[in-house]
Motif scaffolding. Structure first.
Motif, PDB file in Angstrom:
ATOM      1  N   GLY A  55       0.784  -1.227   0.000  1.00  0.00           N
ATOM      2  CA  GLY A  55       0.000   0.000   0.000  1.00  0.00           C
ATOM      3  C   GLY A  55       0.816   1.277   0.000  1.00  0.00           C
ATOM      4  O   GLY A  55       0.278   2.371   0.114  1.00  0.00           O
ATOM      5  N   GLN A  56       2.128   1.152  -0.109  1.00  0.00           N
ATOM      6  CA  GLN A  56       2.989   2.335  -0.148  1.00  0.00           C
ATOM      7  C   GLN A  56       2.737   3.084  -1.451  1.00  0.00           C
ATOM      8  O   GLN A  56       2.707   2.489  -2.518  1.00  0.00           O
ATOM      9  CB  GLN A  56       4.446   1.877  -0.059  1.00  0.00           C
ATOM     10  N   GLY A  57       2.535   4.402  -1.386  1.00  0.00           N
ATOM     11  CA  GLY A  57       2.219   5.182  -2.572  1.00  0.00           C
ATOM     12  C   GLY A  57       3.383   6.012  -3.078  1.00  0.00           C
ATOM     13  O   GLY A  57       4.320   6.297  -2.348  1.00  0.00           O
ATOM     14  N   MET A  58       3.306   6.372  -4.322  1.00  0.00           N
ATOM     15  CA  MET A  58       4.298   7.256  -4.927  1.00  0.00           C
ATOM     16  C   MET A  58       3.901   8.701  -4.640  1.00  0.00           C
ATOM     17  O   MET A  58       2.716   9.010  -4.552  1.00  0.00           O
ATOM     18  CB  MET A  58       4.363   7.038  -6.442  1.00  0.00           C
ATOM     19  N   VAL A  59       4.883   9.575  -4.524  1.00  0.00           N
ATOM     20  CA  VAL A  59       4.616  10.992  -4.287  1.00  0.00           C
ATOM     21  C   VAL A  59       5.255  11.863  -5.370  1.00  0.00           C
ATOM     22  O   VAL A  59       5.559  13.021  -5.144  1.00  0.00           O
ATOM     23  CB  VAL A  59       5.113  11.431  -2.877  1.00  0.00           C
ATOM     24  N   GLY A  60       5.466  11.266  -6.554  1.00  0.00           N
ATOM     25  CA  GLY A  60       6.033  12.018  -7.668  1.00  0.00           C
ATOM     26  C   GLY A  60       7.518  11.809  -7.869  1.00  0.00           C
ATOM     27  O   GLY A  60       8.113  12.430  -8.754  1.00  0.00           O
ATOM     28  N   GLN A  61       8.152  10.941  -7.090  1.00  0.00           N
ATOM     29  CA  GLN A  61       9.601  10.765  -7.176  1.00  0.00           C
ATOM     30  C   GLN A  61      10.088  10.094  -8.460  1.00  0.00           C
ATOM     31  O   GLN A  61      11.272  10.079  -8.730  1.00  0.00           O
ATOM     32  CB  GLN A  61      10.150  10.032  -5.943  1.00  0.00           C
ATOM     33  N   LEU A  62       9.171   9.586  -9.273  1.00  0.00           N
ATOM     34  CA  LEU A  62       9.590   8.991 -10.539  1.00  0.00           C
ATOM     35  C   LEU A  62       9.816  10.039 -11.620  1.00  0.00           C
ATOM     36  O   LEU A  62      10.469   9.763 -12.628  1.00  0.00           O
ATOM     37  CB  LEU A  62       8.559   7.955 -11.010  1.00  0.00           C
ATOM     38  N   GLY A  63       9.264  11.234 -11.445  1.00  0.00           N
ATOM     39  CA  GLY A  63       9.512  12.318 -12.395  1.00  0.00           C
ATOM     40  C   GLY A  63       8.672  12.279 -13.653  1.00  0.00           C
ATOM     41  O   GLY A  63       8.988  12.949 -14.631  1.00  0.00           O
ATOM     42  N   HIS A  64       7.582  11.519 -13.644  1.00  0.00           N
ATOM     43  CA  HIS A  64       6.738  11.412 -14.837  1.00  0.00           C
ATOM     44  C   HIS A  64       5.540  12.352 -14.793  1.00  0.00           C
ATOM     45  O   HIS A  64       4.640  12.256 -15.629  1.00  0.00           O
ATOM     46  CB  HIS A  64       6.276   9.965 -15.028  1.00  0.00           C
ATOM     47  N   GLY A  65       5.512  13.258 -13.821  1.00  0.00           N
ATOM     48  CA  GLY A  65       4.444  14.243 -13.751  1.00  0.00           C
ATOM     49  C   GLY A  65       3.173  13.748 -13.099  1.00  0.00           C
ATOM     50  O   GLY A  65       2.124  14.384 -13.222  1.00  0.00           O
ATOM     51  N   ASP A  66       3.240  12.603 -12.439  1.00  0.00           N
ATOM     52  CA  ASP A  66       2.072  12.063 -11.750  1.00  0.00           C
ATOM     53  C   ASP A  66       2.547  11.248 -10.545  1.00  0.00           C
ATOM     54  O   ASP A  66       3.734  11.235 -10.241  1.00  0.00           O
ATOM     55  CB  ASP A  66       1.224  11.204 -12.699  1.00  0.00           C
ATOM     56  N   THR A  67       1.621  10.604  -9.872  1.00  0.00           N
ATOM     57  CA  THR A  67       1.987   9.770  -8.719  1.00  0.00           C
ATOM     58  C   THR A  67       1.745   8.294  -9.012  1.00  0.00           C
ATOM     59  O   THR A  67       1.619   7.492  -8.088  1.00  0.00           O
ATOM     60  CB  THR A  67       1.194  10.195  -7.460  1.00  0.00           C
ATOM     61  N   ALA A  68       1.727   7.950 -10.282  1.00  0.00           N
ATOM     62  CA  ALA A  68       1.523   6.561 -10.684  1.00  0.00           C
ATOM     63  C   ALA A  68       2.739   5.719 -10.330  1.00  0.00           C
ATOM     64  O   ALA A  68       3.857   6.218 -10.230  1.00  0.00           O
ATOM     65  CB  ALA A  68       1.240   6.476 -12.183  1.00  0.00           C
ATOM     66  N   SER A  69       2.519   4.435 -10.165  1.00  0.00           N
ATOM     67  CA  SER A  69       3.575   3.486  -9.853  1.00  0.00           C
ATOM     68  C   SER A  69       3.880   2.657 -11.101  1.00  0.00           C
ATOM     69  O   SER A  69       3.238   1.646 -11.358  1.00  0.00           O
ATOM     70  CB  SER A  69       3.132   2.576  -8.703  1.00  0.00           C
TER      71      SER A  69
END
Length: 129
Positions: free
Chosen positions: A86-100
């Motif tokens: 259940g851990q969520g993304m907070v934008g750290q992937l740099g793709h402009g969203d919080t998708a995993s």
């Protein structure tokens, strides 16, 4: 001062190259290919990521507890996540969203920037161009 230091380092390097005899071996990079393997998170056998086998050869890998980043020889940045529990993304992937994203995806916002180094933290990714 910086220009002087660069000139000094370059001249020392040139002197070293000139002093190498014909019998000494000089290392040369002959290939830009590399492969990236991952394991853990329930996988006990290394799995090859096909993204980095043709055209996008990995040069550097960085990881956090939930996401990954790769800088390629072509100086492009790829990121993806391994989110569990259940851990969520907070934008750290740099793709402009919080998708995993579960597979490596090129960070479009840095296209043409010439990324040379990357580091992943708990809720961030930092890179140098």
């Amino acid at each position: 001062e910086m220009e002087h230091k660069v000139k000094e380092l370059n001249s020392a390097s040139r002197k070293l190259r000139m002093s190498v005899s014909q019998t000494d071996t000089i290392p040369v990079v002959t290939s830009k290919t590399s492969e990236v393997y991952y394991f853990g998170g329930g996988r006990q056998i290394p799995q090859k990521l096909d993204t980095f086998t043709i055209g996008d050869s990995a040069l550097q890998v960085s990881i956090s507890s939930c996401h990954f980043a790769v800088v390629t020889v072509e100086k492009e940045l790829f990121t993806w996540a391994n989110v569990q529990g259940g851990q969520g993304m907070v934008g750290q992937l740099g793709h402009g969203d919080t998708a995993s994203y579960r597979m490596p995806k090129k960070v479009a916002a840095l296209q043409g920037q010439g990324v040379v180094n990357v580091s992943c933290g708990e809720e961030f990714t930092a890179c140098v161009n």
